[in-house]
Write an enzyme that holds these catalytic residues in place. Sequence first.
Site, short mmCIF file in Angstrom:
data_model
loop_
_atom_site.label_atom_id
_atom_site.label_comp_id
_atom_site.label_asym_id
_atom_site.label_seq_id
_atom_site.Cartn_x
_atom_site.Cartn_y
_atom_site.Cartn_z
N ARG A 28 -52.43 3.11 -2.17
CA ARG A 28 -51.73 4.07 -2.63
C ARG A 28 -52.24 4.20 -4.06
NH1 ARG A 28 -48.82 4.48 2.25
NH2 ARG A 28 -47.86 1.94 1.59
N GLU A 48 -46.33 -12.27 6.95
CA GLU A 48 -45.22 -13.00 7.56
C GLU A 48 -45.31 -13.59 8.49
OE1 GLU A 48 -42.73 -10.24 9.03
OE2 GLU A 48 -41.00 -10.94 10.32
P1 AMP Z 1 -45.34 -6.54 -0.30
O1 AMP Z 1 -47.12 -7.37 -0.50
O2 AMP Z 1 -44.98 -6.90 0.81
O3 AMP Z 1 -44.96 -6.69 -1.61
O4 AMP Z 1 -46.74 -5.30 0.13
C1 AMP Z 1 -46.54 -4.40 -0.35
C2 AMP Z 1 -47.46 -3.23 -0.33
O5 AMP Z 1 -46.41 -2.54 0.97
C3 AMP Z 1 -47.49 -2.06 -0.32
O6 AMP Z 1 -49.18 -1.54 -1.19
C4 AMP Z 1 -46.94 -0.97 -0.12
O7 AMP Z 1 -47.52 0.21 -0.47
C5 AMP Z 1 -46.61 -1.54 1.22
N1 AMP Z 1 -45.40 -1.72 1.71
C6 AMP Z 1 -44.37 -2.33 2.16
N2 AMP Z 1 -43.29 -2.05 1.87
C7 AMP Z 1 -43.12 -0.75 1.58
C8 AMP Z 1 -42.14 0.65 2.04
N3 AMP Z 1 -41.02 0.09 1.87
N4 AMP Z 1 -42.12 1.81 1.73
C9 AMP Z 1 -43.49 1.89 1.91
N5 AMP Z 1 -44.40 0.94 1.45
C10 AMP Z 1 -44.18 -0.03 1.59
#
Ligand code: AMP
Length: 184
Positions: A67, A104
């Site tokens: 995205r 995780e």
């Molecule tokens: P993180 O590495 O945990 O910050 O996860 C970020 C990535 O996961 C991003 O590319 C987001 O598009 C996706 N992502 C994680 N949680 C969500 C959520 N609650 N809603 C939409 N996309 C999410």
Amino acid sequence: METLNKNDKDFLLNSIRTVEDFPKPGISFKDITTLLGNSKAYTLLMNHLYNRYKDQDIDYIAGIESRGFIFGASLATMLGIKFVPIRKPGKLPYTTISEKYSLEYGVDEVEVHIDAFKCEKENPNVLLIDDLIATGGTAKAAVTLINKAGANCKEACFVINLKFLNGDKEIKKITSVYSVLEVN
Ligand code: AMP
């Protein structure tokens, strides 16, 4: 640098659909397809990002798969600068460099072409962009990767920050962070 007023923030937040229990129970998924399908919201967001970054001496926009590609490529076109995709392993065809990060359970990795930030300028400025920051693991690895690839990640920009997960705190140690919208 420009930020958005409360009315515009509320309008953008309301253009994003929340889908409960996707992709697994307990996750509130922020679905930006409804923002993309709302031309007034998408234009407001992109014009805001254009105004924020137009005079910031940014040489490249790097977008995180997948995205981040949508917002990143749109913004790069508006700014008249280059776009670089940061991808999941095994997707880029030429020689790559990579950065691992913890999930995780297990590890994941991001990759970029080795020559992605090669240009006439030494240490070019890069704006990293993704739709959302949750734990910050993906973005932190992407910032590290950009810097490893010989560029300077000047700021990491997210449309949405899930503030309660504190992902931005880790990234602020290595670069500046800007989130258009915050969800508590
Ligand atoms: P993180 O590495 O945990 O910050 O996860 C970020 C990535 O996961 C991003 O590319 C987001 O598009 C996706 N992502 C994680 N949680 C969500 C959520 N609650 N809603 C939409 N996309 C999410």
